[in-house]
Design an enzyme around this catalytic site. Structure first.
Site, PDB file in Angstrom:
ATOM      1  N   HIS A   1      36.929  40.187  36.110  1.00 33.70           N
ATOM      2  CA  HIS A   1      37.436  40.966  37.294  1.00 33.70           C
ATOM      3  C   HIS A   1      38.679  41.804  36.275  1.00 33.70           C
ATOM      4  CE1 HIS A   1      35.660  39.799  40.945  1.00 33.70           C
ATOM      5  NE2 HIS A   1      35.632  38.487  40.435  1.00 33.70           N
TER       6      HIS A   1
ATOM      7  N   ASN B   1      34.983  38.976  47.510  1.00 34.89           N
ATOM      8  CA  ASN B   1      33.951  39.986  46.914  1.00 34.89           C
ATOM      9  C   ASN B   1      33.696  41.056  47.919  1.00 34.89           C
ATOM     10  OD1 ASN B   1      33.947  39.120  44.041  1.00 34.89           O
ATOM     11  ND2 ASN B   1      32.636  37.734  44.448  1.00 34.89           N
TER      12      ASN B   1
END
Length: 483
Positions: A54, A127
């Site tokens: 990320h 997510n």
């Protein structure tokens, strides 16, 4: 920053910011030029280690507003009444790419949301997909190594990616999501978000419920084909970040309708799927989604490094009335996320402006270390104490979970309809014929790059076990590409 004379980091005025001090007009630079040394030393340290996953992201501030009464399920104060607003910060991201990678790539998107509540910060780290590739945290470092650069070639290798996926059949469901139409969102605004894990809600009477979070985009789902994404990634690597920032600057504030699925705790043991398995969803016909709020983003960060790069999120940031579940991946993340931030940003990362509580005050005995600001003064740094220091409440934040059996390295419990392929097959059969065609094309394009036939055969067999037609069509498409 206010206008006025330029100063050093310590506040002393700078006489000349254009010329270094030298031994004479043409001589060597002097070590006594502390402005030069300060600037070069700071410049060398302007980057902190990027996130292992990320790393590539963008963020914005906004508000969450409650639109339904959920006090029968949770005693969390920020959810206590209809109309109540809570400030939030949301960071979007890709998963595998480095900090300099492009936005428009086939990759899951992180959806990390920080609620600045009056009981402390609550982080919901999810997510844009309701499931994930694996269900045990022991496999996470291995999985991410397959998505990152190969130690020999320095590139992402299809052999590594598909070798792991084919040997981890539980990934079949998420891989079907990833290579389907929603695998490349057109922007961060045009995708849904999910808490993904199962969490616990506890009401004022101590009654426990299992919940899943859904954030349904009010802008509508928009996605890119592989060809469109390849073109956009080369033309504008910052496409998603730019779109989010500019939409807020225009006053077109993106929003999401917030929904939850709620399962009474007593129903978990007999549910047809393991409700704590991150590779599975709860079908809506079993537990319908309930709308509980509205999320809106309406303010851009003023400094990307301070507020996006240094923002930290962790599933262990919980508030009274909300707790974890036995989901093994969630249990692993309760440790791993906080540990990552302590390494990457520092032991006092939680006290940076973007991370510290905004609606209350942090009262702890954590002291010293890098970036400590002395906020505690000379107060005692232990508990219990009799000098008026902060004290424990004695009230549990959430309900306990009954456990039993012998300790050991156990696989996740299987329920009546559990296997690694059933929900991947269900998802495939939900797709329209055109969607299936694009899914097969995307998968075949990736699988055809694999150099070993045994890996290809093993991967195709997983999709065949999800659905016979799925595997048959994929096999034919791969053979056509490989000649």
């Amino acid at each position: 920053m206010a206008a006025g004379p330029l100063t050093t980091e310590a506040g002393a005025p700078v006489a000349d910011n254009q010329n270094s001090q030298t031994a004479g007009a043409g001589g060597p630079v002097l070590i006594q030029d502390q402005l030069l040394i300060e600037k070069l030393a700071h410049f060398n340290r302007e980057r902190i280690p990027e996130r292992v996953v990320h790393a590539r992201g963008a963020g914005a501030y906004g508000t969450f507003t409650v639109t339904a009464d959920v006090t029968g399920y949770t005693r969390a104060k920020f959810l206590s009444e209809i109309g109540k607003e809570t400030e939030v910060f949301l960071r979007f991201s890709t998963v595998a790419g480095s900090l300099g990678a492009a936005d428009a790539v086939r990759d899951p998107r992180g959806f990390a949301l920080k609620f600045y509540t009056e009981e402390g910060n609550y982080d919901l780290v999810g997510n844009n997909t309701p499931v994930f590739f694996i269900k045990d945290p022991l496999k996470f470092p291995d999985f991410i190594h397959t998505q990152k650069r190969d130690p020999y070639t320095g590139s992402q290798e299809a052999d590594n990616v598909w070798d792991f996926w084919s040997l981890s059949p539980e990934s079949t469901h998420q891989v079907t999501w990833l290579f389907g139409d929603r695998g490349i969102p057109a922007s961060y605004r045009h995708m849904d978000g999910f808490g993904s894990h199962t969490f616990q809600w506890t009401n004022a009477d101590g009654e426990a419920f299992w919940v899943k979070y859904h954030f349904k985009t009010d802008q509508g789902i928009k996605c890119l084909t592989q060809a469109e994404a390849d073109e956009l990634a080369g033309r504008d690597p910052d496409s998603h970040q730019r779109d989010l920032r500019e939409s807020i600057e225009r006053g077109e504030f993106p929003s999401w309708t917030v929904q939850v699925q709620i399962m009474p705790a007593a129903e978990a043991a007999g549910y047809r799927f393991n409700p704590f398995d991150l590779t599975k969803v709860w079908p809506n016909e079993d537990y319908p989604r309930i709308t509980i709020g509205k999320l809106e983003l309406n303010r851009n960060p003023r400094n990307i490094f301070a507020e996006v790069e240094q923002s930290v999120f962790s599933p262990h940031h919980l508030v009274p009335g909300i707790g974890p579940s036995p989901d093994k991946m969630l249990q692993g993340r309760l440790f791993a996320y906080g540990d990552a931030h302590r390494y990457r940003v520092g032991i006092n990362a939680d006290q940076l402006p973007v991370n510290r509580p905004h609606a209350t005050e942090a009262r702890s005995h954590g002291r010293d270390g890098l970036m400590y600001d002395g906020r505690h003064g000379g107060d005692r740094n232990y508990e219990p104490n009799s000098f008026g220091g902060p004290f424990q409440t004695g009230a549990a934040l959430w309900a306990g979970t009954e456990v039993g059996g012998v300790t050991g390295t156990h696989p996740a419990p299987a329920h009546a309809e559990d296997d690694d392929f059933v929900q991947a097959g269900m998802l495939y059969r939900l797709m329209a014929e055109e969607e299936k065609g694009r899914l097969i094309e995307n998968l075949a394009g990736s699988l055809a790059q694999v150099t070993r036939e045994d890996i290809i055969d093993r991967a195709i067999d997983n999709f065949r076990r999800a659905d016979e037609d799925y595997g048959k069509r994929l096999e034919a498409a791969v053979q056509a590409l490989r000649g």
